[in-house]
Design a protein around this motif. Structure first.
Motif, mmCIF file in Angstrom:
data_model
loop_
_atom_site.group_PDB
_atom_site.id
_atom_site.type_symbol
_atom_site.label_atom_id
_atom_site.label_comp_id
_atom_site.label_asym_id
_atom_site.label_seq_id
_atom_site.Cartn_x
_atom_site.Cartn_y
_atom_site.Cartn_z
ATOM 1 N N VAL A 3 41.653 40.042 38.644
ATOM 2 C CA VAL A 3 40.640 39.243 39.324
ATOM 3 C C VAL A 3 39.289 39.619 38.728
ATOM 4 O O VAL A 3 38.948 40.797 38.656
ATOM 5 C CB VAL A 3 40.668 39.530 40.850
ATOM 6 N N LYS A 4 38.543 38.631 38.277
ATOM 7 C CA LYS A 4 37.223 38.902 37.690
ATOM 8 C C LYS A 4 36.164 38.895 38.795
ATOM 9 O O LYS A 4 36.095 37.967 39.585
ATOM 10 C CB LYS A 4 36.885 37.836 36.648
ATOM 11 N N ASP A 26 39.627 41.970 46.592
ATOM 12 C CA ASP A 26 38.842 40.870 46.038
ATOM 13 C C ASP A 26 37.624 40.627 46.921
ATOM 14 O O ASP A 26 37.618 40.989 48.099
ATOM 15 C CB ASP A 26 39.697 39.597 45.972
ATOM 16 N N GLU A 125 40.675 28.696 45.613
ATOM 17 C CA GLU A 125 40.186 29.743 44.708
ATOM 18 C C GLU A 125 40.997 31.026 44.871
ATOM 19 O O GLU A 125 41.435 31.632 43.892
ATOM 20 C CB GLU A 125 38.696 30.009 44.979
ATOM 21 N N LEU A 126 41.221 31.430 46.122
ATOM 22 C CA LEU A 126 41.972 32.666 46.372
ATOM 23 C C LEU A 126 43.445 32.538 45.980
ATOM 24 O O LEU A 126 44.020 33.474 45.417
ATOM 25 C CB LEU A 126 41.841 33.081 47.845
ATOM 26 N N LYS A 128 44.671 30.671 43.663
ATOM 27 C CA LYS A 128 44.706 30.696 42.195
ATOM 28 C C LYS A 128 44.510 32.126 41.682
ATOM 29 O O LYS A 128 45.259 32.597 40.825
ATOM 30 C CB LYS A 128 43.601 29.775 41.648
ATOM 31 N N ARG A 129 43.527 32.822 42.226
ATOM 32 C CA ARG A 129 43.203 34.178 41.770
ATOM 33 C C ARG A 129 44.335 35.171 42.021
ATOM 34 O O ARG A 129 44.558 36.074 41.220
ATOM 35 C CB ARG A 129 41.939 34.695 42.466
ATOM 36 N N HIS A 130 45.012 35.020 43.150
ATOM 37 C CA HIS A 130 46.005 36.035 43.528
ATOM 38 C C HIS A 130 47.450 35.650 43.274
ATOM 39 O O HIS A 130 48.297 36.519 43.146
ATOM 40 C CB HIS A 130 45.807 36.429 44.991
ATOM 41 N N ASP A 132 48.307 32.520 41.314
ATOM 42 C CA ASP A 132 48.407 31.509 40.275
ATOM 43 C C ASP A 132 48.877 30.158 40.791
ATOM 44 O O ASP A 132 49.622 29.448 40.126
ATOM 45 C CB ASP A 132 49.329 32.024 39.148
#
Length: 139
Positions: A3-4, A26, A125-126, A128-130, A132
């Motif tokens: 996670v960026k 995150d 967003e979450l 996708k981030r965690h 995919d």
């Protein structure tokens, strides 16, 4: 899957971990609030007795605070994003693309989507981030 985080997110994450003792996975920063994703089982310590940790973090950061409990189970994680609203999450694969379908009673649909779509966008967003997951659809 890494996670960026922005410098601002890292600053808030560090502050929140030091303040609460919770492990933060995150941190998303919005205009009016900061969303922390805490390790599974760290929800209680993140909130603190009577909500004291959330209140202190809110004072120090100057924004509203939202805490979401992480889960390695994508459906459970997405359900956690919408808490306290109870949603049903169905994961689907459309041609190799992971999609989460969120079902909620019609009277709560507006709250789940949020003003200007902000709740559903945060969920997308979450997810996708965690996990995919490409899209989160509300039904």
């Amino acid at each position: 899957m890494g996670v960026k985080l922005s410098a601002e997110s890292i600053r808030y994450l560090t502050l929140f971990e030091n303040l609460t003792g919770a492990s933060v996975k995150d941190c998303l920063v919005y205009d009016d609030k900061v969303v922390f994703v805490v390790r599974r089982g760290d929800m209680g310590v993140a909130i603190g007795k009577g909500g004291i940790n959330v209140e202190r973090a809110k004072e120090l950061i100057g924004k509203r605070i939202e805490i979401i409990e992480h889960s390695d189970d994508p459906a459970e994680f997405i359900a956690n994003i919408f808490k306290p609203i109870k949603v049903n999450v169905r994961l689907m694969d459309k041609g190799g693309v992971k999609i989460a379908q969120v079902s909620v009673s019609p009277d709560l649909k507006g709250i789940v989507i949020g003003k200007g779509g902000k709740n559903i966008n945060k969920a997308k967003e979450l997810a996708k981030r965690h996990h995919d997951i490409e899209d989160v659809i509300v039904r």
